[in-house]
Scaffold this active site. Structure first.
Site, short mmCIF file in Angstrom:
data_model
loop_
_atom_site.label_atom_id
_atom_site.label_comp_id
_atom_site.label_asym_id
_atom_site.label_seq_id
_atom_site.Cartn_x
_atom_site.Cartn_y
_atom_site.Cartn_z
CG ASP A 36 -2.11 -0.77 1.16
OD1 ASP A 36 -2.39 -1.23 0.05
OD2 ASP A 36 -2.79 -0.93 2.18
CE LYS A 58 -7.30 -0.50 -2.04
NZ LYS A 58 -8.31 -1.46 -2.28
CG MET A 171 -9.63 7.19 5.90
SD MET A 171 -10.42 5.79 5.10
CE MET A 171 -10.96 4.83 6.51
#
Ligand code: SAH
Length: 257
Positions: A36, A58, A171
């Site tokens: 990642d 991503k 997030m």
């Protein structure tokens, strides 16, 4: 046909020293590593020479690798008899889609081993002196995402406002204003202490603290960007003290020099 195995490995929050010994052992056995983008490059030093490293990051808004492609790649490599390490930031099962990968691999009959990692929510709090639970301040902690799919939140912020526990938001940078609003509307005191920690445990770690009602503005002023963790609750008061102490130390150094 020889069937390889897959390790779903938590790489921790950033600092390579926060890797587990088991993660190091998995990396040392890997034929191929799928990484990642939040994973520090120095962690790859634990692979053998010749190990293939494939970036499958991503990040929101940037070029991304579809989840289906990642799963297909793991299956193909395992079917070729290779030892595959899927290295994920923090812990593989906390907001990491590790659960989906595990079911897909198991359904295909691939042997999977999961290696837990230090999750960024815990590391961020610890790094700024915040104890997420505290006998006097919070009997528990909630890990929650601030990322809302298609603008619709599945999180009951009003319930979280009433729960009396420390909230750790992953997030949450883009929606900080909306989250604070929803919590205040739900009854959480506007002066509830908050901390935003960017790039926790990395050299570029940054901290901003503010009462809930001013959190989003303070983050904007301080330029806090993703990846960041928001800690909301009485326990976050310790971060404000840490920030003051840091400021004071910086001023003392400036005066002394
Ligand atoms: N599985 C990961 C979380 C992946 S979701 C874990 O357990 O930590 C990605 C989010 O994690 C980011 O948007 C940010 O909120 C958080 N994050 C990851 N690394 C971070 C770091 N070093 N500092 C602060 N937040 C981080």
């Amino acid at each position: 046909m020889s069937i390889g195995r897959v390790w779903l490995v938590g790489a921790g929050p950033g600092d390579p020293e926060l890797l587990t010994l088991r993660a190091v052992r998995a990396l040392a056995q890997a034929d191929v590593v799928l990484v990642d983008d939040l994973v520090d490059e120095r962690i790859l030093a634990h692979t053998r020479p010749g190990t293939r490293v494939i970036g499958v990051g991503k990040r929101g808004g940037c070029a991304s690798t579809p989840q289906r492609f990642i799963e297909a790649l793991m299956l193909r490599e395992a079917a070729a008899g290779h030892c595959v390490v899927r290295l994920k930031g923090g812990d593989p099962f906390l907001f990491g889609r590790g659960g989906e990968e595990l079911s897909r691999l198991r359904a295909a009959g691939v042997a999977v081993e999961v290696v837990p990692g230090v999750t960024s929510g815990m590391a961020a709090a610890t790094a700024v002196g915040v104890s997420l639970t505290h006998r006097d301040a919070s009997p528990g902690v909630v890990f929650v995402t601030g990322h809302e799919k298609d603008g619709a939140s599945r999180v009951d912020w009003a319930a979280l406002a009433r729960c009396g526990l420390t909230l750790v938001v992953y997030m949450g940078v883009a929606n900080a204003q909306r989250i604070a609003r929803a919590l205040i509307d739900g009854g959480l005191a506007p002066d509830t202490p908050c901390a935003a920690v960017q790039s926790a445990t990395r050299a570029e770690q940054r901290l901003a603290t503010a009462p809930l009602e001013a959190l989003a503005q303070r983050m904007t002023d301080a330029g806090i960007a993703s990846p960041a963790i928001l800690v909301i609750g009485e326990t976050a008061r310790a971060a404000a003290l840490a920030a003051e102490a840091e400021d004071h130390a910086a001023r003392s150094v400036a005066v002394a020099s």
